[in-house]
Enzyme design. Structure first.
Site, PDB file in Angstrom:
ATOM      1  N   ARG A  77     -43.856   7.267 -58.575  1.00 41.53           N
ATOM      2  CA  ARG A  77     -42.949   8.200 -57.887  1.00 41.53           C
ATOM      3  C   ARG A  77     -42.664   7.632 -56.497  1.00 41.53           C
ATOM      4  O   ARG A  77     -43.564   7.542 -55.668  1.00 41.53           O
ATOM      5  CB  ARG A  77     -43.598   9.586 -57.778  1.00 41.53           C
ATOM      6  CG  ARG A  77     -42.809  10.546 -56.891  1.00 41.53           C
ATOM      7  CD  ARG A  77     -43.503  11.899 -56.737  1.00 41.53           C
ATOM      8  NE  ARG A  77     -42.722  12.769 -55.864  1.00 41.53           N
ATOM      9  CZ  ARG A  77     -43.134  13.240 -54.682  1.00 41.53           C
ATOM     10  NH1 ARG A  77     -44.325  12.958 -54.214  1.00 41.53           N
ATOM     11  NH2 ARG A  77     -42.343  13.997 -53.960  1.00 41.53           N
ATOM     12  N   HIS A 122     -36.810  12.484 -49.294  1.00 44.01           N
ATOM     13  CA  HIS A 122     -38.173  12.721 -48.795  1.00 44.01           C
ATOM     14  C   HIS A 122     -38.154  12.611 -47.260  1.00 44.01           C
ATOM     15  O   HIS A 122     -38.732  11.695 -46.678  1.00 44.01           O
ATOM     16  CB  HIS A 122     -39.137  11.719 -49.424  1.00 44.01           C
ATOM     17  CG  HIS A 122     -40.588  12.089 -49.328  1.00 44.01           C
ATOM     18  ND1 HIS A 122     -41.424  12.166 -50.409  1.00 44.01           N
ATOM     19  CD2 HIS A 122     -41.375  12.392 -48.259  1.00 44.01           C
ATOM     20  CE1 HIS A 122     -42.648  12.502 -50.023  1.00 44.01           C
ATOM     21  NE2 HIS A 122     -42.644  12.629 -48.713  1.00 44.01           N
ATOM     22  N   GLU A 167     -40.752  18.968 -50.687  1.00 48.49           N
ATOM     23  CA  GLU A 167     -41.322  19.991 -49.806  1.00 48.49           C
ATOM     24  C   GLU A 167     -40.303  20.631 -48.855  1.00 48.49           C
ATOM     25  O   GLU A 167     -40.451  20.554 -47.631  1.00 48.49           O
ATOM     26  CB  GLU A 167     -42.491  19.400 -48.998  1.00 48.49           C
ATOM     27  CG  GLU A 167     -43.620  18.865 -49.866  1.00 48.49           C
ATOM     28  CD  GLU A 167     -44.912  18.623 -49.074  1.00 48.49           C
ATOM     29  OE1 GLU A 167     -44.888  18.692 -47.845  1.00 48.49           O
ATOM     30  OE2 GLU A 167     -45.949  18.380 -49.721  1.00 48.49           O
ATOM     31  N   ASN A 315     -46.823  19.869 -54.716  1.00 50.90           N
ATOM     32  CA  ASN A 315     -47.733  19.030 -53.939  1.00 50.90           C
ATOM     33  C   ASN A 315     -48.856  19.947 -53.474  1.00 50.90           C
ATOM     34  O   ASN A 315     -48.612  20.928 -52.781  1.00 50.90           O
ATOM     35  CB  ASN A 315     -47.020  18.452 -52.703  1.00 50.90           C
ATOM     36  CG  ASN A 315     -45.940  17.462 -53.093  1.00 50.90           C
ATOM     37  OD1 ASN A 315     -45.822  17.068 -54.257  1.00 50.90           O
ATOM     38  ND2 ASN A 315     -45.158  17.035 -52.113  1.00 50.90           N
ATOM     39  N   TYR A 317     -52.790  20.164 -51.760  1.00 47.91           N
ATOM     40  CA  TYR A 317     -53.869  19.444 -51.076  1.00 47.91           C
ATOM     41  C   TYR A 317     -55.115  20.274 -50.859  1.00 47.91           C
ATOM     42  O   TYR A 317     -56.222  19.759 -50.920  1.00 47.91           O
ATOM     43  CB  TYR A 317     -53.362  18.891 -49.735  1.00 47.91           C
ATOM     44  CG  TYR A 317     -52.449  17.699 -49.944  1.00 47.91           C
ATOM     45  CD1 TYR A 317     -52.965  16.416 -50.006  1.00 47.91           C
ATOM     46  CD2 TYR A 317     -51.078  17.870 -50.145  1.00 47.91           C
ATOM     47  CE1 TYR A 317     -52.156  15.320 -50.239  1.00 47.91           C
ATOM     48  CE2 TYR A 317     -50.255  16.785 -50.383  1.00 47.91           C
ATOM     49  CZ  TYR A 317     -50.799  15.510 -50.430  1.00 47.91           C
ATOM     50  OH  TYR A 317     -49.990  14.423 -50.680  1.00 47.91           O
ATOM     51  N   GLU A 382     -48.006  15.637 -56.077  1.00 49.67           N
ATOM     52  CA  GLU A 382     -48.900  15.045 -55.074  1.00 49.67           C
ATOM     53  C   GLU A 382     -50.210  15.809 -55.080  1.00 49.67           C
ATOM     54  O   GLU A 382     -50.220  17.034 -55.164  1.00 49.67           O
ATOM     55  CB  GLU A 382     -48.325  15.124 -53.652  1.00 49.67           C
ATOM     56  CG  GLU A 382     -47.218  14.143 -53.361  1.00 49.67           C
ATOM     57  CD  GLU A 382     -46.712  14.231 -51.918  1.00 49.67           C
ATOM     58  OE1 GLU A 382     -47.502  14.555 -51.014  1.00 49.67           O
ATOM     59  OE2 GLU A 382     -45.514  13.962 -51.726  1.00 49.67           O
TER      60      GLU A 382
HETATM   61  C1  NOJ Z   1     -46.938  15.646 -48.366  1.00 50.14           C
HETATM   62  C2  NOJ Z   1     -45.811  14.699 -48.088  1.00 50.14           C
HETATM   63  O1  NOJ Z   1     -44.879  14.785 -49.119  1.00 50.14           O
HETATM   64  C3  NOJ Z   1     -46.256  13.255 -47.900  1.00 50.14           C
HETATM   65  O2  NOJ Z   1     -45.206  12.542 -47.367  1.00 50.14           O
HETATM   66  C4  NOJ Z   1     -47.504  13.191 -47.033  1.00 50.14           C
HETATM   67  O3  NOJ Z   1     -47.897  11.867 -46.809  1.00 50.14           O
HETATM   68  C5  NOJ Z   1     -48.612  13.971 -47.702  1.00 50.14           C
HETATM   69  N1  NOJ Z   1     -48.196  15.351 -47.771  1.00 50.14           N
HETATM   70  C6  NOJ Z   1     -49.955  13.906 -46.977  1.00 50.14           C
HETATM   71  O4  NOJ Z   1     -49.864  14.548 -45.769  1.00 50.14           O
END
Ligand code: NOJ
Length: 478
Positions: A77, A122, A167, A315, A317, A382
């Protein structure tokens, strides 16, 4: 529990253009908002750095593909830099060298048996379009549709997976508002018409996404047969205590942070979430306005947007604790939402500080999506964390394993329709306002080396093993 990922589950890894390409002014590329911002606001980047050279992927993309081959990923990706293709953002003027670059990358990926998956946007908006107001300008929907047409036309014979906008919620709030209520530096282009510009930017991005989706269905799908979807940042938010105020705050946080742009596409009714409309409308009227600061979607726009995604890209985290809190006394996204979200101080953080290991929070989020939005196909576009080691990134491996484990549970036990997983990220790269201080890569880059040698970290062997066995071996590598 079945410990294997389904046969058709896709494993890959990601990157984005500004974060890795470098060559910021080579071969006719136009200026992006991140080129401008890092040049004029060095003090707002933690280490004063920029993406002028970054990992030099424009020059060394063959090394990237070699790393992808070593990992044995099924897909890559990556994103296309809008101003490498249309230097001014205007699709009437195309840059042949930029076009050739992505052709070469895509062809090499295909020759290497790796499926190219493309993020159309992006965050590296052409500066010229920002000069016209960027994402706060409703005309951007035309510019984006035209740019998307160029991209589908150029590469759609070989690219079958498209991610329109990465995002949009975070991009709207961090770039056109504040970063976590001013706890962190903002993102380019730093437009702060607080309480107004964040919503306008999100609104225009949502419409732009839908326009690109409909365009593909109308003009490209019958020949190209690809899939098109949006990518939303989706952390989970759980109540900071069992007080009713915090329980409500956690729901409200999820509504503002996740559902704002998810609900219009994936709910059966469409439109912005009713709770968000109500809060912002009431506050706007109390401020003496005649209309809500949250722009209204017309009936036609609601229909345009509803269902405009073949899958939900997320995405993810971490999970935060959300508490009820009055945020300042002036209008802003955070003032409207009225919460304070913090990482759980008792959970382990592999690095950076804003990421805590909360796999159960992810499982909860995946089930919430399934139950609230009629089990849509979810693509995890992500997931990952950074490391502080040079090569032996054990904590990162542990993070990935525990997150993959709950994904497996979500699929095999809970029946969530999860179709793919893109780890973040291939290389250590320019991490926006954190510069090069956060290292998410499975490959280390020596940024002092003019050739930017890519060297696998321990996580590279971990991931290769997952892909090869389609399961997680907690003992490998020991
Ligand atoms: C989401 C973003 O899409 C990406 O560009 C970034 O590096 C990561 N978060 C980690 O922060």
């Amino acid at each position: 529990m079945n410990i294997k990922f389904p046969n058709d589950f896709l494993f890959g890894i990601g990157s984005s253009s500004y974060q890795i390409e470098g060559a910021h002014d080579k071969d006719g590329k136009g200026e992006s908002i991140w080129d401008r911002y890092t040049e004029t606001h060095k003090e707002l980047i933690v280490d004063g750095s920029d993406g002028k050279d970054a990992c030099k992927s424009y020059e060394f993309y063959e090394d990237d593909v070699q790393a992808l081959k070593d990992l044995q990923v099924q897909f890559y990706r990556f994103s296309i830099s809008w101003c490498r293709i249309c230097p001014d953002g205007d699709s009437a003027k195309l840059n042949q060298s930029g076009i050739a670059y992505y052709n070469n990358l895509i062809n090499l990926l295909i020759d290497s048996g790796i499926e190219p998956m493309v993020t159309i946007y992006h965050w590296d908006l052409p500066q010229k379009l920002q000069d016209l107001g960027g994402w706060t300008n409703p005309k951007m929907a035309d510019f984006f549709e035209d740019y998307a047409r160029v991209i589908f036309t150029l590469y759609g014979d070989r690219v079958k997976w498209w991610f329109t906008i990465n995002e949009p919620h975070l991009h709207s709030v961090f770039s056109y508002g504040q970063c976590l209520r001013d706890k962190l530096p903002v993102h380019a282009p730093d437009v702060r018409f607080l309480g107004i510009s964040e919503y306008l930017a999100g609104h225009v991005m949502l419409l732009s996404h839908a326009r690109a989706y409909r365009l593909y269905q109308k003009e490209f799908y019958s020949k190209q047969r690809g899939k098109v979807g949006i990518v939303l940042d989706a952390f989970n938010f759980i109540p900071a205590s069992n007080k009713i105020e915090d329980i409500n705050a956690a729901k409200r946080t999820r509504t503002f942070e996740v559902e704002w742009l998810l609900h219009p596409i994936f709910s059966s009714t469409g439109d912005y979430p009713p709770l968000m409309k109500k809060i912002i409308n009431e506050k706007s009227l109390a401020e003496g306005r005649t209309r809500s600061r949250l722009p209204e979607l017309t009936a036609d726009e609601i229909e345009l947007i509803k269902g405009s995604s073949d899958f939900l890209g997320i995405n993810h985290y971490t999970t935060y604790l959300a508490a009820d809190e009055d945020v300042g006394d002036k209008p802003s996204f955070y003032n409207d939402a009225g919460f304070n979200a913090t990482p759980n101080p008792n959970s382990f953080s592999p690095s950076p500080d804003w990421i805590k290991m909360e796999p159960e929070g992810f499982l909860d989020l995946l089930n919430w999506i399934k139950n609230t939005y009629n089990n849509p196909p979810v693509f995890i576009t992500e997931n990952g964390c950074g490391d502080v080691q040079e090569y032996d990134d054990k904590d990162k491996i542990y993070y990935h394993k525990t997150y993959l484990q709950v994904i497996l549970k979500a699929i095999n036990e809970d029946g969530c329709k999860i179709i793919g997983y893109s780890a973040w990220s291939l290389l250590d790269s320019f991490e926006w306002s954190s510069g090069y201080t956060e290292k998410f890569g499975f490959y280390r880059i020596d940024f002092t080396d003019p050739k930017r040698k890519r060297t696998p970290k321990r996580s590279a062997s971990y991931y290769r093993n997952v892909i090869k066995t389609r399961s997680i071996d907690f003992k490998f590598p020991d």
